[in-house]
Structure formats: C-alpha cells, structure tokens
Scaffold this motif. Sequence first.
Motif, PDB file in Angstrom:
ATOM      1  N   ASP A  40      -3.132  -5.144  -4.034  1.00 44.61           N
ATOM      2  CA  ASP A  40      -4.048  -5.910  -3.181  1.00 44.61           C
ATOM      3  C   ASP A  40      -5.388  -6.130  -3.900  1.00 44.61           C
ATOM      4  N   LEU A  41      -6.006  -7.282  -3.654  1.00 43.13           N
ATOM      5  CA  LEU A  41      -7.184  -7.697  -4.436  1.00 43.13           C
ATOM      6  C   LEU A  41      -8.491  -7.214  -3.815  1.00 43.13           C
ATOM      7  N   ASN A  42      -8.533  -5.926  -3.521  1.00 45.99           N
ATOM      8  CA  ASN A  42      -9.758  -5.295  -3.038  1.00 45.99           C
ATOM      9  C   ASN A  42      -9.661  -3.801  -3.283  1.00 45.99           C
ATOM     10  N   ILE A  43     -10.762  -3.112  -3.069  1.00 47.16           N
ATOM     11  CA  ILE A  43     -10.772  -1.653  -3.124  1.00 47.16           C
ATOM     12  C   ILE A  43     -11.003  -1.155  -1.706  1.00 47.16           C
ATOM     13  N   GLY A  44      -9.968  -0.618  -1.098  1.00 44.09           N
ATOM     14  CA  GLY A  44     -10.061  -0.159   0.285  1.00 44.09           C
ATOM     15  C   GLY A  44     -10.796   1.162   0.410  1.00 44.09           C
TER      16      GLY A  44
ATOM     17  N   GLU B  76     -11.708   4.060  -2.327  1.00 45.36           N
ATOM     18  CA  GLU B  76     -13.116   4.404  -2.555  1.00 45.36           C
ATOM     19  C   GLU B  76     -13.330   5.904  -2.410  1.00 45.36           C
TER      20      GLU B  76
ATOM     21  N   ASP C  99      -4.004 -12.860 -10.966  1.00 45.41           N
ATOM     22  CA  ASP C  99      -4.557 -11.921  -9.990  1.00 45.41           C
ATOM     23  C   ASP C  99      -4.588 -10.495 -10.532  1.00 45.41           C
TER      24      ASP C  99
ATOM     25  N   LYS D 123      -7.750  -7.894 -10.308  1.00 46.79           N
ATOM     26  CA  LYS D 123      -7.657  -6.498  -9.870  1.00 46.79           C
ATOM     27  C   LYS D 123      -8.261  -5.553 -10.914  1.00 46.79           C
TER      28      LYS D 123
ATOM     29  N   LEU E 158     -12.059  -5.345 -10.863  1.00 42.55           N
ATOM     30  CA  LEU E 158     -12.627  -4.573  -9.759  1.00 42.55           C
ATOM     31  C   LEU E 158     -12.942  -3.142 -10.171  1.00 42.55           C
TER      32      LEU E 158
END
Length: 302
Positions: free
Chosen positions: A97-101, A105, A132, A136, A139
């Motif tokens: 997934d293209l975020n840091i949840g 964290e 993508d 990633k 990030l």
Amino acid sequence: MNNNYKSGFISIIGRTNVGKSTLLNTLIGQKISIISNRPQTTRNNIRCIRTTDTSQMVFIDTPGFHKPKSKLSDYMVEVAGESFKEVDLILFLVEEDLNIGKGDEFLLEKLKNEKTPVVLVINKIDKIKKEDILVKIKLYEKYDFIKDIVPISAFKGENIDTLVTIIEKYLPYGPMYFPEDMVTDRSERFVVSELIREKILRSLKEEIPHGTAVEVMQMKKRDNKEIYDIEANIYTERENHKRIIIGKGGNMLKKIGSESRKEIEQMLDCKVNLKLWVKVKDEWRDKPNILNSLGYNKKDEL
C-alpha cells in the motif's frame, strides 16, 4: 568449513497479515509456519533454518504487532518484541500500500534506536505497478536507520535471491549453529498442532478461530513404522463454537481432519491416522495456567 562462512539470527517483524510466514516458508523452501488470511495467525516465535555452502541463516518468524485484547494477545506482542534482542539482522516487512500506516509508524519508532541493522522488505509487489514500487521505496528513504530496501513477492518468489544476498551481507562470519539438514528447532508435535490450527483458521468464520487452540495429546509411530497414530484436542471457548467446529453430522471436523492429515503426511513422509476431539475451555485466552499448558509461555521462546 572455510573462514568465509557466515551465520546469524534474523528476526522477521511486521504488522499482522503482511506475509511474514509466507516469506519464511519461501526462504526455507518448505512449509514450517502456517498461513491464513486471518490476522494474528502466528502466535509463537518460530525459528527456521536455511543452510547453504556459504551461510546458515536462522530466521525467527514472529507474531504480528497488534493492539492486545487478551492475555494471549499480550503474550504474542511481548514475544514479538523479544525477537529484537540478540539478533544480527531485523527484516521489517511491510505491504504494498502506498502509505505508511499507524502500525508501521509504531514499529518504525521502536526500531529507530535499535543498534541491530534493519532491512525493509516491501512484500506483495505483484499486486502493484512497477512505478508504484518506487513511490513506496521513497516513503521510507528518509529513515536513515534502514540500511537497505528490498521489494519482493514472497508468494511468487520474486526477488527472493536478491533478498538472500542482502541478508548474507549483514551476517557475521561464524560457525554452523544447527545441523545442515535441520529446518526448524520446533518439535514435530508443535508443527502438527500448527498445521491443524491452520485448517481451522481457513475453514471457520472470523471470530471462532481466534478462540481455538490445538494440543497434540499423542503422536506415536506403530511398530511396523508405516503409520503414525496422532490424537489431538481442539479447544474452544464456547459450547456453540464447539458445535460449529464439529459441524452438521461432524462434517466440518471431518474436513479439518482430512485436510490436516494430508499435510501432516507430507511433512512426516508417512501415513497418518489422525483423531480429533473438540473440547470447551471457557475464556482460556485469559487464563495464564491454561496458556502455559498450551505452550504460550515466554520462557520457552527465549
């Protein structure tokens, strides 16, 4: 053994359901850790061993980090945290997934003060576009304690050779700690109980599997050496859950038993006579004495 031989201990950490057990089984080349699409499938630290002519890697598959909701959950999170200690390398596994949840964290915060090298492993890249993957990676580039970033697909075996090369780079020179034909330090009884629990996880609805445990009561090879007789108890917390596990006319329990037997026979390379019983232990996940009797004892993990 030459002086260039490398060996060491590697902890695989990450949130629940990111593919740690799948990665471990791929690295070892056979199934040791159970796999399901349920969170919190792995409950214990499981050590698995990959031995080659150049190195011996001892991997520790850990329970996923999550918010505890019972004493069993407390145990799982504590065991996962203990895996940071006295290892040579930490593999931090994240999804595509293209975020840091928030969960990632939280782990990044725990890792930033660790002296042990950290390699970030981005799993499930077969599910996203190549461009993508670069998004990633970017990030995580700001975290200077991450020594390397490796995108892989544990399920498809993609880029695993690159990951192995990078792992070996961080291992110290040292001896072979385990016999070269050994793939886990867990007993056959433990692996059998886990294989049965996997079939429960895959066969039943979401709430029931988390309230189940498996205990192998007997595991004995017959005198003719051709058949293993295995008897195991499946524990659940409620009477209505027991009825669901057994199923109408015993169909669900037969399904669990049949699927378990096939994999156990593959592991043992022998015919298996498997008998399963379902028993109720009220609220066992919050009773330390029962947790200890079922092997959820942190002392056994160290």
